[in-house]
Design a protein around this motif. Structure first.
Motif, PDB file in Angstrom:
ATOM      1  N   GLN A 354     -15.241   3.718   8.267  1.00 54.41           N
ATOM      2  CA  GLN A 354     -14.512   4.624   7.995  1.00 54.41           C
ATOM      3  C   GLN A 354     -13.923   4.681   7.399  1.00 54.41           C
ATOM      4  O   GLN A 354     -12.356   5.063   7.687  1.00 54.41           O
ATOM      5  N   TYR A 355     -13.665   3.476   6.875  1.00 56.88           N
ATOM      6  CA  TYR A 355     -12.247   2.933   6.401  1.00 56.88           C
ATOM      7  C   TYR A 355     -12.059   3.804   5.361  1.00 56.88           C
ATOM      8  O   TYR A 355     -12.822   3.500   3.908  1.00 56.88           O
ATOM      9  N   TRP A 356     -11.090   3.970   4.192  1.00 55.95           N
ATOM     10  CA  TRP A 356     -10.373   5.072   3.557  1.00 55.95           C
ATOM     11  C   TRP A 356      -8.831   4.284   3.944  1.00 55.95           C
ATOM     12  O   TRP A 356      -8.639   3.927   4.595  1.00 55.95           O
ATOM     13  N   LYS A 357      -8.106   3.670   2.672  1.00 53.84           N
ATOM     14  CA  LYS A 357      -6.849   4.014   1.635  1.00 53.84           C
ATOM     15  C   LYS A 357      -7.165   4.678   0.828  1.00 53.84           C
ATOM     16  O   LYS A 357      -7.388   4.486  -0.242  1.00 53.84           O
ATOM     17  N   TYR A 358      -5.568   4.873   0.075  1.00 56.60           N
ATOM     18  CA  TYR A 358      -4.900   5.819  -0.364  1.00 56.60           C
ATOM     19  C   TYR A 358      -4.594   5.120  -1.762  1.00 56.60           C
ATOM     20  O   TYR A 358      -3.208   3.800  -1.202  1.00 56.60           O
ATOM     21  N   ASP A 359      -4.907   4.498  -2.987  1.00 60.33           N
ATOM     22  CA  ASP A 359      -4.261   3.918  -3.849  1.00 60.33           C
ATOM     23  C   ASP A 359      -3.279   5.146  -4.583  1.00 60.33           C
ATOM     24  O   ASP A 359      -3.527   5.589  -5.276  1.00 60.33           O
ATOM     25  N   VAL A 360      -1.685   4.697  -3.969  1.00 61.47           N
ATOM     26  CA  VAL A 360      -0.742   5.827  -4.971  1.00 61.47           C
ATOM     27  C   VAL A 360      -1.089   5.580  -6.111  1.00 61.47           C
ATOM     28  O   VAL A 360      -0.735   6.886  -7.089  1.00 61.47           O
ATOM     29  N   GLU A 361      -0.811   4.501  -6.634  1.00 57.61           N
ATOM     30  CA  GLU A 361      -0.759   4.171  -8.482  1.00 57.61           C
ATOM     31  C   GLU A 361      -2.003   4.648  -8.712  1.00 57.61           C
ATOM     32  O   GLU A 361      -1.886   5.407 -10.351  1.00 57.61           O
ATOM     33  N   ASN A 362      -3.581   4.275  -8.605  1.00 51.28           N
ATOM     34  CA  ASN A 362      -4.812   5.063  -9.331  1.00 51.28           C
ATOM     35  C   ASN A 362      -4.682   6.425  -8.595  1.00 51.28           C
ATOM     36  O   ASN A 362      -5.934   7.320  -9.358  1.00 51.28           O
ATOM     37  N   GLN A 363      -3.968   7.293  -7.433  1.00 52.44           N
ATOM     38  CA  GLN A 363      -4.610   7.992  -6.419  1.00 52.44           C
ATOM     39  C   GLN A 363      -6.258   7.970  -7.009  1.00 52.44           C
ATOM     40  O   GLN A 363      -6.511   9.563  -6.428  1.00 52.44           O
ATOM     41  N   TRP A 364      -6.294   6.952  -6.181  1.00 46.43           N
ATOM     42  CA  TRP A 364      -7.475   6.753  -5.660  1.00 46.43           C
ATOM     43  C   TRP A 364      -7.630   7.397  -4.249  1.00 46.43           C
ATOM     44  O   TRP A 364      -6.655   6.552  -3.385  1.00 46.43           O
ATOM     45  N   PHE A 365      -8.502   8.068  -3.204  1.00 41.06           N
ATOM     46  CA  PHE A 365      -9.298   7.248  -2.160  1.00 41.06           C
ATOM     47  C   PHE A 365     -10.771   6.407  -2.066  1.00 41.06           C
ATOM     48  O   PHE A 365     -11.593   6.936  -2.515  1.00 41.06           O
ATOM     49  N   VAL A 366      -9.953   4.699  -1.238  1.00 43.33           N
ATOM     50  CA  VAL A 366     -10.853   4.086  -1.828  1.00 43.33           C
ATOM     51  C   VAL A 366     -11.814   3.533  -0.545  1.00 43.33           C
ATOM     52  O   VAL A 366     -11.005   3.602   0.316  1.00 43.33           O
ATOM     53  N   HIS A 367     -12.880   3.697  -0.860  1.00 47.56           N
ATOM     54  CA  HIS A 367     -13.459   3.714   0.917  1.00 47.56           C
ATOM     55  C   HIS A 367     -14.230   2.229   1.029  1.00 47.56           C
ATOM     56  O   HIS A 367     -15.033   1.465   0.028  1.00 47.56           O
ATOM     57  N   GLY A 368     -13.982   1.454   2.097  1.00 48.58           N
ATOM     58  CA  GLY A 368     -14.606   0.485   2.525  1.00 48.58           C
ATOM     59  C   GLY A 368     -14.848  -0.970   1.734  1.00 48.58           C
ATOM     60  O   GLY A 368     -13.251  -0.911   0.838  1.00 48.58           O
ATOM     61  N   ILE A 407       2.369   2.757   3.793  1.00 52.18           N
ATOM     62  CA  ILE A 407       1.620   2.595   2.486  1.00 52.18           C
ATOM     63  C   ILE A 407       1.346   0.998   2.402  1.00 52.18           C
ATOM     64  O   ILE A 407       0.858   0.281   2.450  1.00 52.18           O
ATOM     65  N   MET A 408       3.224   1.090   1.753  1.00 47.09           N
ATOM     66  CA  MET A 408       3.469  -0.109   1.569  1.00 47.09           C
ATOM     67  C   MET A 408       3.163  -1.339   2.587  1.00 47.09           C
ATOM     68  O   MET A 408       3.611  -3.193   2.234  1.00 47.09           O
ATOM     69  N   TRP A 410       1.249  -1.595   5.232  1.00 47.73           N
ATOM     70  CA  TRP A 410      -0.408  -1.339   5.124  1.00 47.73           C
ATOM     71  C   TRP A 410      -1.270  -2.358   6.176  1.00 47.73           C
ATOM     72  O   TRP A 410      -1.723  -1.822   6.827  1.00 47.73           O
ATOM     73  N   ASP A 411      -1.368  -3.596   5.073  1.00 47.71           N
ATOM     74  CA  ASP A 411      -1.884  -4.806   6.401  1.00 47.71           C
ATOM     75  C   ASP A 411      -0.834  -5.089   7.826  1.00 47.71           C
ATOM     76  O   ASP A 411      -1.868  -5.817   8.325  1.00 47.71           O
ATOM     77  N   ASN A 412      -0.118  -4.398   7.806  1.00 47.01           N
ATOM     78  CA  ASN A 412       0.659  -4.694   9.030  1.00 47.01           C
ATOM     79  C   ASN A 412       0.426  -3.079  10.229  1.00 47.01           C
ATOM     80  O   ASN A 412       1.141  -4.004  11.534  1.00 47.01           O
ATOM     81  N   ILE A 413      -0.307  -2.328   9.991  1.00 42.72           N
ATOM     82  CA  ILE A 413       0.026  -1.130  10.483  1.00 42.72           C
ATOM     83  C   ILE A 413      -2.330  -0.961  11.133  1.00 42.72           C
ATOM     84  O   ILE A 413      -2.680  -1.991   9.819  1.00 42.72           O
ATOM     85  N   GLY A 414      -2.162  -0.684  12.491  1.00 40.48           N
ATOM     86  CA  GLY A 414      -3.346  -0.648  12.574  1.00 40.48           C
ATOM     87  C   GLY A 414      -4.589  -1.620  12.417  1.00 40.48           C
ATOM     88  O   GLY A 414      -3.531  -3.221  12.538  1.00 40.48           O
ATOM     89  N   PRO A 415      -5.967  -1.300  12.641  1.00 40.38           N
ATOM     90  CA  PRO A 415      -7.104  -2.158  12.666  1.00 40.38           C
ATOM     91  C   PRO A 415      -6.501  -3.470  11.552  1.00 40.38           C
ATOM     92  O   PRO A 415      -5.963  -2.969  10.263  1.00 40.38           O
TER      93      PRO A 415
END
Length: 416
Positions: A354-368, A407-408, A410-415
């Motif tokens: 269930q791991y998802w991230k939004y890549d703002v530059e590429n407008q991608w929803f990246v899984h896993g 988003i910026m 990211w690494d310091n928020i959540g799991p």
């Protein structure tokens, strides 16, 4: 159905289970008080509580008794396997996790500790029991006052007993070698008792007696609990004082020490929310309307500012998963194959499928962590994940509201 609970049940018990005694109550009193009535009749040194819709597996009992023999102030829970509701198929659960809760009192899980993983067959400490399957010394159970008799019908009793065990000098463990199957029913097989929000009252009762200042985090998420009457708490508060029980802060800092990291009392902002619109076909949006567990999400015509029906408001939460607004189902991809479909599945907050991230530059929803991108077949409006491709327009999505600061960071928020 009720006919089988009377003479037919008595006849079966007397013929086949000669050590078993049926205890009948004069009126419907609910799970908690029924369990207390049974416990008061029991005469053995150890009490074992099981649900009626469970199946004990081979050699399930000795692993529950051994930790109690070593320390009578230990409560022991079996591993709870799954009995399929439709077929009664028995299916083992995963390799276990430590019980926990979020600040709305939904049951959650924490990962096993490194020392637990080194000894996978040994009992491991767990902050909270999953439900009502456990063994406990009769002496310790009654020293703790048993279940709080002020809790009505069902709801909150597992938290009340778990907090009480830890805060009042005991410990609780899960025993991997004891397996009990449980039927997870898809509906309640009994009518609502018509006693208002009895679960909310129970939760407030537990919070007021055992959670000290941490009760405020529950009330902030469930403000209606503030006005509920939890009943007379005098006896429970006197019990806590008499047993010299520790504060809830001690429980959080020493027993459930990683719970605030995974389920923060004050939640960080989410990463984004709103509709997810295709760049390649701007009239189409991701939609989960009427979709339930294990069903695929799809592309549909965007419904914003129209009278069309749909469910197109999604949140990329601080858990780093994507959920339809107001629901606890998450986008989930368990298939490693190319063009694997996305289904809804109960959120677990542990990344993985269930791991998802939004890549703002590429407008991608990246899984896993082995990244693949959300893509689509515009012809049949099918969604799937596949290898990310900077040249693919169908992998680009406009996310309506993006929290760039989160988003910026990211690494310091959540799991992690």
């Amino acid at each position: 159905m009720l006919d089988f609970l009377k003479k037919k049940l008595d006849s079966y018990i007397s013929a086949n289970l000669t050590k078993v005694q049926v205890v009948r109550l004069p009126e419907r009193m609910g799970l908690i008080r029924a369990r207390l009535a049974g416990a008061k009749k029991a005469s053995a040194e150890v009490l074992i509580f099981l649900d009626s819709h469970t199946e004990a597996n081979v050699n399930w009992l000795p692993p529950l008794l051994e930790p109690i023999a070593e320390d009578y102030k230990t409560c022991v829970c079996p591993f709870i396997d799954v009995v399929q509701y439709e077929t009664f198929e028995y299916r083992a659960q995963d390799e276990g996790a430590r019980g926990a809760f979020d600040w709305e009192f939904y049951y959650k899980r924490l990962p096993l500790l490194p020392e637990d993983l080194e000894h996978p067959t040994e009992p491991f400490k767990s902050p909270v029991m999953a439900g009502g399957l456990f063994a406990i010394s009769q002496k310790f159970f009654w020293d703790l006052g048993g279940y709080d008799e002020g809790l009505d019908i069902w709801g909150g009793e597992q938290y009340e007993l778990s907090f009480k065990i830890w805060q009042c000098g005991g410990q609780m463990v899960d025993a991997p070698c004891s397996r009990v199957g449980h039927i997870y029913r898809k509906f309640a097989p009994f009518p609502n008792p018509g006693r208002g929000d009895f679960v909310g009252k129970n939760y407030k009762r537990v919070a007021e007696v055992w959670m000290d200042e941490y009760a405020e985090y529950l009330y902030k998420r469930k403000p209606n609990y503030r006005t509920l009457d939890p009943g007379d708490l005098t006896e429970q508060k006197a019990l806590r004082k008499r047993l010299k029980c520790k504060p809830f802060k001690w429980f959080i800092e020493n027993i459930a020490f990683d719970l605030p990291l995974k389920y923060p009392p004050v939640e960080p902002d989410d990463f984004g929310f709103g509709e997810i619109r295709s760049i390649a076909a701007p009239e189409l949006c991701v939609d989960s309307y009427m979709k339930q567990r294990d069903q695929q999400i799809v592309l549909k015509e965007c419904v914003k500012n129209t009278k069309k029906k749909g469910e197109q408001n999604f949140t990329l939460t601080w858990h780093k998963d994507i959920r339809p607004a107001g629901r606890s189902l998450c986008w989930d991809v368990s298939n490693p194959d190319d063009r694997a479909e996305i289904v809804l599945y109960p959120c677990h907050g542990m990344k993985g499928n269930q791991y998802w991230k939004y890549d703002v530059e590429n407008q991608w929803f990246v899984h896993g962590s082995n990244p693949r991108c959300l893509d689509c077949d515009l012809g049949n409006k099918r969604l799937y994940v596949t290898e990310c491709d900077e040249g693919s327009k169908t992998q680009k999505w406009r996310f309506e509201n993006v929290n760039l600061n989160s988003i910026m960071n990211w690494d310091n928020i959540g799991p992690p």
